[in-house]
Motif scaffolding. Structure first.
Motif, mmCIF file in Angstrom:
data_model
loop_
_atom_site.group_PDB
_atom_site.id
_atom_site.type_symbol
_atom_site.label_atom_id
_atom_site.label_comp_id
_atom_site.label_asym_id
_atom_site.label_seq_id
_atom_site.Cartn_x
_atom_site.Cartn_y
_atom_site.Cartn_z
ATOM 1 N N THR A 42 0.804 -1.221 0.000
ATOM 2 C CA THR A 42 0.000 0.000 0.000
ATOM 3 C C THR A 42 0.837 1.271 0.000
ATOM 4 O O THR A 42 0.299 2.366 -0.218
ATOM 5 C CB THR A 42 -0.932 0.028 1.226
ATOM 6 N N GLY A 43 2.133 1.159 0.249
ATOM 7 C CA GLY A 43 2.963 2.360 0.254
ATOM 8 C C GLY A 43 4.434 2.016 0.380
ATOM 9 O O GLY A 43 4.797 0.926 0.853
ATOM 10 N N LEU A 44 5.280 2.921 -0.070
ATOM 11 C CA LEU A 44 6.725 2.780 0.062
ATOM 12 C C LEU A 44 7.208 3.631 1.228
ATOM 13 O O LEU A 44 6.719 4.739 1.452
ATOM 14 C CB LEU A 44 7.429 3.205 -1.223
ATOM 15 N N LEU A 45 8.173 3.115 1.986
ATOM 16 C CA LEU A 45 8.757 3.841 3.103
ATOM 17 C C LEU A 45 9.892 4.718 2.602
ATOM 18 O O LEU A 45 10.665 4.311 1.729
ATOM 19 C CB LEU A 45 9.280 2.863 4.160
ATOM 20 N N PHE A 82 -9.160 -8.810 -18.476
ATOM 21 C CA PHE A 82 -9.062 -10.256 -18.326
ATOM 22 C C PHE A 82 -8.320 -10.628 -17.042
ATOM 23 O O PHE A 82 -8.579 -11.663 -16.459
ATOM 24 C CB PHE A 82 -8.315 -10.869 -19.517
ATOM 25 N N VAL A 83 -7.351 -9.805 -16.639
ATOM 26 C CA VAL A 83 -6.523 -10.103 -15.469
ATOM 27 C C VAL A 83 -6.841 -9.065 -14.404
ATOM 28 O O VAL A 83 -6.438 -7.916 -14.496
ATOM 29 C CB VAL A 83 -5.026 -10.063 -15.828
ATOM 30 N N ARG A 84 -7.531 -9.468 -13.370
ATOM 31 C CA ARG A 84 -8.074 -8.500 -12.422
ATOM 32 C C ARG A 84 -7.014 -7.838 -11.552
ATOM 33 O O ARG A 84 -7.291 -6.836 -10.883
ATOM 34 C CB ARG A 84 -9.115 -9.169 -11.526
ATOM 35 N N ASP A 85 -5.786 -8.402 -11.478
ATOM 36 C CA ASP A 85 -4.788 -7.821 -10.586
ATOM 37 C C ASP A 85 -3.816 -6.879 -11.304
ATOM 38 O O ASP A 85 -2.803 -6.491 -10.730
ATOM 39 C CB ASP A 85 -4.024 -8.918 -9.833
ATOM 40 N N ILE A 86 -4.093 -6.491 -12.534
ATOM 41 C CA ILE A 86 -3.305 -5.448 -13.196
ATOM 42 C C ILE A 86 -4.038 -4.132 -12.964
ATOM 43 O O ILE A 86 -4.993 -3.803 -13.650
ATOM 44 C CB ILE A 86 -3.138 -5.732 -14.698
ATOM 45 N N THR A 87 -3.603 -3.397 -11.948
ATOM 46 C CA THR A 87 -4.358 -2.226 -11.508
ATOM 47 C C THR A 87 -3.562 -0.932 -11.578
ATOM 48 O O THR A 87 -4.097 0.133 -11.268
ATOM 49 C CB THR A 87 -4.827 -2.430 -10.062
ATOM 50 N N GLY A 88 -2.272 -0.999 -11.939
ATOM 51 C CA GLY A 88 -1.488 0.215 -12.043
ATOM 52 C C GLY A 88 -0.991 0.761 -10.715
ATOM 53 O O GLY A 88 -0.483 1.885 -10.651
ATOM 54 N N THR A 89 -1.102 -0.028 -9.644
ATOM 55 C CA THR A 89 -0.721 0.482 -8.326
ATOM 56 C C THR A 89 0.776 0.726 -8.201
ATOM 57 O O THR A 89 1.194 1.604 -7.442
ATOM 58 C CB THR A 89 -1.174 -0.490 -7.224
ATOM 59 N N GLY A 90 1.596 -0.044 -8.898
ATOM 60 C CA GLY A 90 3.038 0.161 -8.806
ATOM 61 C C GLY A 90 3.452 1.540 -9.277
ATOM 62 O O GLY A 90 4.291 2.213 -8.662
ATOM 63 N N THR A 91 2.849 1.988 -10.377
ATOM 64 C CA THR A 91 3.128 3.326 -10.890
ATOM 65 C C THR A 91 2.724 4.384 -9.866
ATOM 66 O O THR A 91 3.454 5.355 -9.631
ATOM 67 C CB THR A 91 2.369 3.560 -12.204
ATOM 68 N N LEU A 92 1.579 4.183 -9.219
ATOM 69 C CA LEU A 92 1.102 5.130 -8.210
ATOM 70 C C LEU A 92 2.021 5.132 -6.988
ATOM 71 O O LEU A 92 2.322 6.195 -6.433
ATOM 72 C CB LEU A 92 -0.324 4.772 -7.801
#
Length: 267
Positions: free
Chosen positions: A163-166, A206-216
């Protein structure tokens, strides 16, 4: 006063993302780091069974020793209108045969003909580039890599959503996340953190876990983003789109109109 407890994980290299990029990054860190380097890989799903790579057929361009490396490079660069890190593309192509041999040493099997030559196909309008894939496709590719990581001593933590980077004094020092099944909070202290998650790709339907969170995550941690033109959403209708359409046409599939005519040849 409310107390908040977390599971603390100390590691040298933290890799976030269990696709091909993350799996290979973790394996490389373990192989090439100093003896005793602790490498931890986390993913929000079951590592080896999640993400774009596992969903795909694991098609990959491999430049064999007798292939025209520079010709294939020109095709790829031209196909991207010159908007590509050309040195990186060339390096990746030059190392592709060695990576293929690595995969085979792990137990992956790639199709061969009666003469022992690799069975390869042309791809997406390129004349020189050829692709091949392991038996079992992306699922087998990812699972064999998982087993290789386990054998190498990489710590694998499934179903932890980061959920976040330190950050400390302007640098990333790890990450925080939560277990998707039991809700346990995790804190990762790491000397190096690698974010290897996918952006929002056209297969997100098709793939539900590709959400772009890494970029965020990277953006919120202060990273300067680039190459955003390669992160895209491709909305489509299931009435006209199915996965693998390029290779279906190579197997003889044809678009026909209401009269049964294979009309695409005219265009």
């Amino acid at each position: 006063m409310t107390t908040f407890q977390s599971i603390l994980v100390e590691t040298d290299v933290l890799v976030i993302g269990g696709g091909a990029g993350g799996l290979l990054a973790a394996l490389s860190a373990k192989r090439h780091g100093p003896r005793g380097t602790r490498v931890t890989l986390v993913d929000s799903g079951l590592i080896g069974r999640c993400g774009h790579t596992a969903f795909s057929n694991a098609w990959t361009i491999v430049v064999l020793p007798h292939d025209d490396l520079d010709g294939i490079l020109r095709e790829i660069v031209t196909g991207n209108d010159g908007i590509a890190d050309q040195e990186l593309v060339r390096s990746t192509l030059a190392d592709s045969y060695e990576r293929l041999r690595d995969f085979e040493a792990m137990g992956m099997k790639f199709g061969r003909d009666e003469h022992g030559h690799y069975v390869r196909r042309p791809t997406r309008g390129l004349d020189l580039a050829r692709v091949l894939y392991p038996e079992g496709g992306g699922l087998e590719f990812s699972w064999i890599l998982r087993r290789a990581l386990e054998s190498a001593g990489v710590q694998l933590l499934d179903r932890i959503f980061i959920t976040g980077l330190l950050r400390e004094q302007g640098r990333v020092t790890g990450a925080v996340g939560i277990h998707g099944r039991n809700g346990e909070s995790h804190v990762f202290n790491a000397r190096t953190t690698i974010v290897a998650t996918n952006a929002i790709g056209f297969r997100s339907g098709f793939v539900r876990d590709i959400t772009g969170t890494g970029t965020l995550l990277a953006y919120k941690a202060g990273a300067t983003l680039r190459n955003s033109e390669f992160s895209y959403v491709r909305p489509g209708t299931p009435r006209f789109y199915f996965e693998g359409i390029t290779f279906a046409t190579q197997e003889g599939a044809r678009f026909i109109n209401a009269k049964g005519d294979a009309f695409m040849a005219e265009y």
